[in-house]
Scaffold this active site. Sequence first.
Site, PDB file in Angstrom:
ATOM      1  N   ASN A   6      15.735  58.122  19.305  1.00 32.06           N
ATOM      2  CA  ASN A   6      15.907  56.959  20.176  1.00 32.06           C
ATOM      3  C   ASN A   6      16.365  57.481  21.541  1.00 32.06           C
ATOM      4  O   ASN A   6      17.503  57.907  21.678  1.00 32.06           O
ATOM      5  CB  ASN A   6      16.964  56.023  19.566  1.00 32.06           C
ATOM      6  CG  ASN A   6      17.337  54.880  20.483  1.00 32.06           C
ATOM      7  OD1 ASN A   6      16.656  54.612  21.466  1.00 32.06           O
ATOM      8  ND2 ASN A   6      18.430  54.197  20.148  1.00 32.06           N
ATOM      9  N   TRP A   7      15.448  57.439  22.504  1.00 29.82           N
ATOM     10  CA  TRP A   7      15.783  57.980  23.837  1.00 29.82           C
ATOM     11  C   TRP A   7      16.632  57.011  24.652  1.00 29.82           C
ATOM     12  O   TRP A   7      17.068  57.350  25.741  1.00 29.82           O
ATOM     13  CB  TRP A   7      14.502  58.343  24.595  1.00 29.82           C
ATOM     14  CG  TRP A   7      13.878  59.642  24.149  1.00 29.82           C
ATOM     15  CD1 TRP A   7      14.241  60.409  23.078  1.00 29.82           C
ATOM     16  CD2 TRP A   7      12.785  60.334  24.778  1.00 29.82           C
ATOM     17  NE1 TRP A   7      13.446  61.529  22.998  1.00 29.82           N
ATOM     18  CE2 TRP A   7      12.542  61.498  24.031  1.00 29.82           C
ATOM     19  CE3 TRP A   7      11.980  60.059  25.888  1.00 29.82           C
ATOM     20  CZ2 TRP A   7      11.523  62.407  24.369  1.00 29.82           C
ATOM     21  CZ3 TRP A   7      10.969  60.957  26.221  1.00 29.82           C
ATOM     22  CH2 TRP A   7      10.751  62.124  25.469  1.00 29.82           C
ATOM     23  N   LYS A   8      16.781  55.779  24.166  1.00 36.00           N
ATOM     24  CA  LYS A   8      17.550  54.747  24.889  1.00 36.00           C
ATOM     25  C   LYS A   8      17.034  54.636  26.337  1.00 36.00           C
ATOM     26  O   LYS A   8      15.840  54.820  26.559  1.00 36.00           O
ATOM     27  CB  LYS A   8      19.039  55.066  24.835  1.00 36.00           C
ATOM     28  CG  LYS A   8      19.533  55.346  23.427  1.00 36.00           C
ATOM     29  CD  LYS A   8      21.022  55.378  23.324  1.00 36.00           C
ATOM     30  CE  LYS A   8      21.412  55.816  21.938  1.00 36.00           C
ATOM     31  NZ  LYS A   8      22.813  55.628  21.644  1.00 36.00           N
ATOM     32  N   HIS A  25      19.572  47.305  17.176  1.00 37.19           N
ATOM     33  CA  HIS A  25      20.486  48.415  17.476  1.00 37.19           C
ATOM     34  C   HIS A  25      21.803  47.824  17.969  1.00 37.19           C
ATOM     35  O   HIS A  25      21.819  46.792  18.651  1.00 37.19           O
ATOM     36  CB  HIS A  25      19.863  49.318  18.542  1.00 37.19           C
ATOM     37  CG  HIS A  25      20.595  50.609  18.729  1.00 37.19           C
ATOM     38  ND1 HIS A  25      21.785  50.687  19.411  1.00 37.19           N
ATOM     39  CD2 HIS A  25      20.326  51.868  18.303  1.00 37.19           C
ATOM     40  CE1 HIS A  25      22.213  51.941  19.400  1.00 37.19           C
ATOM     41  NE2 HIS A  25      21.338  52.680  18.723  1.00 37.19           N
ATOM     42  N   GLU A  72      23.650  48.574  20.299  1.00 38.49           N
ATOM     43  CA  GLU A  72      23.725  48.404  21.763  1.00 38.49           C
ATOM     44  C   GLU A  72      23.001  47.127  22.202  1.00 38.49           C
ATOM     45  O   GLU A  72      23.402  46.480  23.169  1.00 38.49           O
ATOM     46  CB  GLU A  72      23.166  49.659  22.461  1.00 38.49           C
ATOM     47  CG  GLU A  72      24.122  50.839  22.283  1.00 38.49           C
ATOM     48  CD  GLU A  72      23.485  52.212  22.374  1.00 38.49           C
ATOM     49  OE1 GLU A  72      22.323  52.333  22.793  1.00 38.49           O
ATOM     50  OE2 GLU A  72      24.174  53.183  21.995  1.00 38.49           O
ATOM     51  N   GLU A  84      23.928  52.645  10.930  1.00 37.79           N
ATOM     52  CA  GLU A  84      24.533  53.282  12.094  1.00 37.79           C
ATOM     53  C   GLU A  84      25.939  52.717  12.316  1.00 37.79           C
ATOM     54  O   GLU A  84      26.083  51.665  12.969  1.00 37.79           O
ATOM     55  CB  GLU A  84      23.688  53.012  13.342  1.00 37.79           C
ATOM     56  CG  GLU A  84      22.290  53.574  13.252  1.00 37.79           C
ATOM     57  CD  GLU A  84      21.749  53.923  14.634  1.00 37.79           C
ATOM     58  OE1 GLU A  84      21.317  55.061  14.799  1.00 37.79           O
ATOM     59  OE2 GLU A  84      21.792  53.071  15.525  1.00 37.79           O
ATOM     60  N   GLY A 129      27.108  58.135  19.508  1.00 39.57           N
ATOM     61  CA  GLY A 129      27.397  58.778  20.787  1.00 39.57           C
ATOM     62  C   GLY A 129      28.831  59.252  20.947  1.00 39.57           C
ATOM     63  O   GLY A 129      29.266  59.575  22.046  1.00 39.57           O
ATOM     64  N   SER A 168      25.676  60.305  15.850  1.00 41.18           N
ATOM     65  CA  SER A 168      26.106  61.680  16.136  1.00 41.18           C
ATOM     66  C   SER A 168      25.496  62.717  15.196  1.00 41.18           C
ATOM     67  O   SER A 168      26.158  63.693  14.834  1.00 41.18           O
ATOM     68  CB  SER A 168      27.639  61.776  16.137  1.00 41.18           C
ATOM     69  OG  SER A 168      28.181  60.976  17.176  1.00 41.18           O
ATOM     70  N   GLY A 181      20.089  59.700  18.558  1.00 46.09           N
ATOM     71  CA  GLY A 181      20.106  59.364  19.977  1.00 46.09           C
ATOM     72  C   GLY A 181      20.115  60.625  20.828  1.00 46.09           C
ATOM     73  O   GLY A 181      19.088  61.252  21.058  1.00 46.09           O
ATOM     74  N   GLY A 182      21.307  61.020  21.262  1.00 45.59           N
ATOM     75  CA  GLY A 182      21.458  62.122  22.210  1.00 45.59           C
ATOM     76  C   GLY A 182      20.688  63.388  21.841  1.00 45.59           C
ATOM     77  O   GLY A 182      20.051  64.010  22.699  1.00 45.59           O
TER      78      GLY A 182
HETATM   79  C1  PEP Z   1      21.593  55.912  18.219  1.00 46.10           C
HETATM   80  O1  PEP Z   1      21.562  55.551  19.375  1.00 46.10           O
HETATM   81  O2  PEP Z   1      20.938  55.284  17.397  1.00 46.10           O
HETATM   82  C2  PEP Z   1      22.412  57.072  17.881  1.00 46.10           C
HETATM   83  C3  PEP Z   1      22.595  57.311  16.618  1.00 46.10           C
HETATM   84  O3  PEP Z   1      22.926  57.816  18.916  1.00 46.10           O
HETATM   85  P1  PEP Z   1      23.641  59.261  18.793  1.00 46.10           P
HETATM   86  O4  PEP Z   1      22.779  60.112  17.893  1.00 46.10           O
HETATM   87  O5  PEP Z   1      23.673  59.767  20.198  1.00 46.10           O
HETATM   88  O6  PEP Z   1      24.991  59.032  18.210  1.00 46.10           O
END
Ligand code: PEP
Length: 250
Positions: A9-11, A93, A95, A163, A169, A209, A230-231
């Site tokens: 997920n590049w957000k 999600h 967010e 999640e 994050g 994470s 994500g990251g």
């Molecule tokens: C996400 O945005 O779905 C996520 C899990 O982010 P991260 O891996 O950066 O915690």
Amino acid sequence: MARKLAAGNWKMNGTRAALEELSALAQAHPDPSVDILICPPATLVQTAAATVANGPIQIGGQDCHAQASGAHTGDISAEMLLDAGATSVILGHSERREDHGESSDDVNAKTRAAHAAGLVAIVCVGESLSQREAANTLDIIGEQLATSLPDGCTAANTVVAYEPIWAIGTGKVPTTEQIDEVHDFIRARMIRRFGENEGRAIPLLYGGSVKTDNAAEIFATDNVDGALVGGASLKATDFSPIIKALEGKA
Ligand code: PEP
């Protein structure tokens, strides 16, 4: 057995220059033994899909509207994502739930729109830190699943991503026992609602994470069929070892 899926997920990250990372990922994984999905910002879906055309990497969206078209300025529909080359869409999600006030009822309507358009819906659920500390995690997850998922979910049209909000994050990761407990719970709910065959085959992703150095341990957990990352999905050199760790489980 559920299929294995490594989803990125590049957000709200990435302009066309970021497609170099996608090309590098495609080069590193010409014949993966797991499914690979990258969900870039909506502006990149079409060019990302063209970049990985004829290869195994798939492209997804990060949200869609519940309606197929209409007066909804700034929104995009599931059909539009499909038309641009997406095969999946992340829905609910945390967010989106937080930034845009999306409720589980909204997620349910969006999931139905995704299914109607022929997209796989990756439906996210997860508790906040205060909900976990109050020992409400399973109640919250159970409620989110019951409301967010419409009838008719199958292994072909739905993925569930657990999640925990406090792990996204932050670099904080639940213990394997905590992941195990929630994933077993989700699997039991999937079987109860969608039947033995579909319930067992709906992929359950862990997200929060996930990094190169913790992926293998997380994937060793029963009922974890992959990750929503994500990251660490932004750079091919970070995401590639996570894919390889999942291939070790497949
Ligand atoms: C996400 O945005 O779905 C996520 C899990 O982010 P991260 O891996 O950066 O915690």
